[in-house]
Design an enzyme around this catalytic site. Structure first.
Site, mmCIF file in Angstrom:
data_model
loop_
_atom_site.group_PDB
_atom_site.id
_atom_site.type_symbol
_atom_site.label_atom_id
_atom_site.label_comp_id
_atom_site.label_asym_id
_atom_site.label_seq_id
_atom_site.Cartn_x
_atom_site.Cartn_y
_atom_site.Cartn_z
ATOM 1 N N GLU A 97 15.380 0.058 -15.192
ATOM 2 C CA GLU A 97 15.699 0.245 -13.787
ATOM 3 C C GLU A 97 17.093 -0.283 -13.472
ATOM 4 O O GLU A 97 17.489 -1.335 -13.965
ATOM 5 C CB GLU A 97 14.663 -0.518 -12.983
ATOM 6 C CG GLU A 97 14.573 -0.069 -11.566
ATOM 7 C CD GLU A 97 13.344 -0.688 -10.913
ATOM 8 O OE1 GLU A 97 12.270 -0.715 -11.535
ATOM 9 O OE2 GLU A 97 13.489 -1.153 -9.786
ATOM 10 N N CYS A 110 22.933 -3.456 -9.844
ATOM 11 C CA CYS A 110 22.089 -4.451 -10.505
ATOM 12 C C CYS A 110 21.567 -3.830 -11.804
ATOM 13 O O CYS A 110 20.927 -2.791 -11.796
ATOM 14 C CB CYS A 110 20.945 -4.838 -9.563
ATOM 15 S SG CYS A 110 19.807 -6.017 -10.300
ATOM 16 N N CYS A 121 8.172 -14.905 -15.983
ATOM 17 C CA CYS A 121 8.054 -15.647 -14.721
ATOM 18 C C CYS A 121 6.817 -15.135 -13.972
ATOM 19 O O CYS A 121 6.599 -13.925 -13.900
ATOM 20 C CB CYS A 121 9.307 -15.448 -13.866
ATOM 21 S SG CYS A 121 10.789 -16.083 -14.665
ATOM 22 N N CYS A 124 7.187 -12.277 -11.299
ATOM 23 C CA CYS A 124 8.121 -11.182 -11.571
ATOM 24 C C CYS A 124 7.419 -10.008 -12.250
ATOM 25 O O CYS A 124 6.614 -10.200 -13.166
ATOM 26 C CB CYS A 124 9.249 -11.699 -12.461
ATOM 27 S SG CYS A 124 10.448 -10.425 -12.908
HETATM 28 N N1 SAH Z 1 16.001 -13.117 -16.380
HETATM 29 C C1 SAH Z 1 17.116 -13.366 -15.518
HETATM 30 C C2 SAH Z 1 17.634 -12.151 -14.775
HETATM 31 C C3 SAH Z 1 16.615 -11.218 -14.182
HETATM 32 S S1 SAH Z 1 15.699 -11.822 -12.789
HETATM 33 C C4 SAH Z 1 16.782 -14.498 -14.570
HETATM 34 O O1 SAH Z 1 15.652 -14.977 -14.602
HETATM 35 O O2 SAH Z 1 17.647 -14.944 -13.832
HETATM 36 C C5 SAH Z 1 16.873 -11.898 -11.490
HETATM 37 C C6 SAH Z 1 16.421 -12.730 -10.318
HETATM 38 O O3 SAH Z 1 15.347 -12.089 -9.625
HETATM 39 C C7 SAH Z 1 15.895 -14.085 -10.759
HETATM 40 O O4 SAH Z 1 16.380 -15.117 -9.967
HETATM 41 C C8 SAH Z 1 14.416 -13.883 -10.590
HETATM 42 O O5 SAH Z 1 13.748 -15.079 -10.511
HETATM 43 C C9 SAH Z 1 14.346 -13.023 -9.340
HETATM 44 N N2 SAH Z 1 13.030 -12.412 -9.142
HETATM 45 C C10 SAH Z 1 12.179 -11.948 -10.072
HETATM 46 N N3 SAH Z 1 11.039 -11.512 -9.523
HETATM 47 C C11 SAH Z 1 11.166 -11.690 -8.191
HETATM 48 C C12 SAH Z 1 10.309 -11.437 -7.068
HETATM 49 N N4 SAH Z 1 9.100 -10.906 -7.206
HETATM 50 N N5 SAH Z 1 10.784 -11.747 -5.843
HETATM 51 C C13 SAH Z 1 12.017 -12.279 -5.694
HETATM 52 N N6 SAH Z 1 12.861 -12.528 -6.692
HETATM 53 C C14 SAH Z 1 12.440 -12.259 -7.946
#
Ligand code: SAH
Length: 366
Positions: A97, A110, A121, A124
């Site tokens: 994506e 992005c 996470c 996520c």
């Molecule tokens: N792996 C890297 C980059 C991808 S995630 C990282 O962790 O930074 C990019 C950002 O989106 C991160 O800060 C992540 O925590 C956030 N993110 C992921 N899922 C999310 C969600 N459901 N709501 C809000 N932010 C989210």
């Protein structure tokens, strides 16, 4: 890690330094290599026929070894606010994506770096099915070109955030090449200050990015002021000792002169109370950084919710009182599931191609 590389690489997979030697190897003058790079990156042509100033012989030889570009748009969803999410189909049928975020004069893309994500996470969507594979440098680079292709004449991609699917520092070689291709005038010519990498934060890998000696932006996904809470929210990454992570962020600042952004996803009942705000303020007091508070985006099948607006304001106020620079990222793209790989997950699951390999056990990388 399963590294499926299609048989014929894309020219977008080549580092910029390889174009002139390639021309020579194929019996051409070096400048033909420079012209080739211009057709690929600056003019963004899709096929050999368009490269009118290259000899037929050169083009034929190239066509035997390469494709020009590889990814195609499989789905595209726009949000009334202007955010647009693209699902790009890769040569092996997998998808990723890429999101366009227009904001005033800026056109931010992005970008994803992996198919799926090993970090997992808990809030996520990207890590739900684990990591399927790394993207190649070309697949990372092309995302910006694909979005540029759909922009109206006169609009240019102005910023890149490596915040899409995947953990960029777990695909560091390809990431480094992509950063260079975006930044180099022989490539896309985007200023380093307009490119930001977001990472869950492995200190040794932050150091390797800093050693590129470019003013790229760095965002570190912090999400918790305490070790055990961070570990809980970031199963495959939260074990890095917070003190070591902050030390790496300091080294980054010392070397690049750029403040780090700490991203902090706010989740009701988890990490968003005044207690965590006070702990975060104490942890970061005096640190050269910016804190970006991100109210969690609801993900289908996951229980997390955003705190109420006044709780978000209170959290931020506590940081501001401690002299920290903190902003709230306003949720965008909810309607199109733009955030964090949700659209891809929908499309892949509908198509039945999202073959889950499970979450591979991750040992902290060097
Ligand atoms: N792996 C890297 C980059 C991808 S995630 C990282 O962790 O930074 C990019 C950002 O989106 C991160 O800060 C992540 O925590 C956030 N993110 C992921 N899922 C999310 C969600 N459901 N709501 C809000 N932010 C989210």
């Amino acid at each position: 890690m399963s590294g499926t590389t299609p048989a014929r690489p894309s020219l977008t997979d080549l580092p910029l330094d390889a174009f002139e030697p390639l021309a020579e190897e194929l019996g051409e003058k070096r400048f033909a290599g420079r012209n080739l790079a211009r057709w690929v990156f600056e003019r963004r042509v899709h096929d050999w026929d368009a490269m009118s100033d290259l000899s037929k012989r050169f083009r034929t030889a190239l066509a035997e070894r390469f494709v020009v570009r590889r990814t195609v748009v499989a789905a595209d969803r726009a949000d009334p606010g202007g955010t647009r999410a693209f699902v790009l189909r890769l040569a092996d049928g997998r998808s990723i994506e890429t999101v366009l975020i227009p904001e005033e004069e800026r056109r931010t893309v992005c970008v994803s770096t992996q198919v799926g994500c090993p970090v997992a996470c808990v809030f996520c969507a990207s890590g739900l099915d684990g990591l399927l594979r790394n993207l190649t440098a070309g697949e990372i680079v092309e995302q910006v070109m694909t979005v540029q292709d759909v922009l109206p004449a006169g609009e240019r991609v102005s910023n890149v955030v490596v915040m899409g699917i995947g953990e960029p520092t777990m695909n560091l070689t390809a990431l480094t090449q992509a950063l260079s291709t975006w930044n180099d005038p022989r490539g896309l010519g985007l200023g380093a200050r307009r490119i930001t990498v977001s990472t869950v934060g492995w200190p040794a890998r932050i150091d390797r990015l800093a050693a590129l000696d470019k003013e790229f932006g760095l965002a570190i996904s912090l999400h918790a002021p305490r070790q055990e809470l961070r570990q809980q929210l970031i199963p495959n990454g939260g074990q890095v000792p917070l003190a070591e992570l902050l030390a790496a962020a300091k080294r980054w600042f010392a070397r690049t002169g750029r403040r780090v952004t700490f991203e902090y996803v706010l989740i009701e009942g988890k990490n968003a109370s005044p207690r965590e705000a006070a702990e975060l303020a104490a942890l970061l007091r005096g640190f050269p950084c910016h804190v970006n508070l991100i109210p969690v985006n609801p993900v289908a099948g996951l229980p997390w919710q955003r705190p109420a607006p006044d709780a978000i304001d209170r959290f931020r106020a506590i940081l501001l009182e401690a002299g920290l620079d903190a902003t709230v990222r306003h949720p965008r793209g909810d309607g199109i599931a733009a955030a964090c790989g949700q659209l891809r997950l929908e499309v892949e699951r509908d198509a039945g191609t999202g073959a889950a390999v499970g979450r591979p056990p991750t040992t902290p990388p060097a």
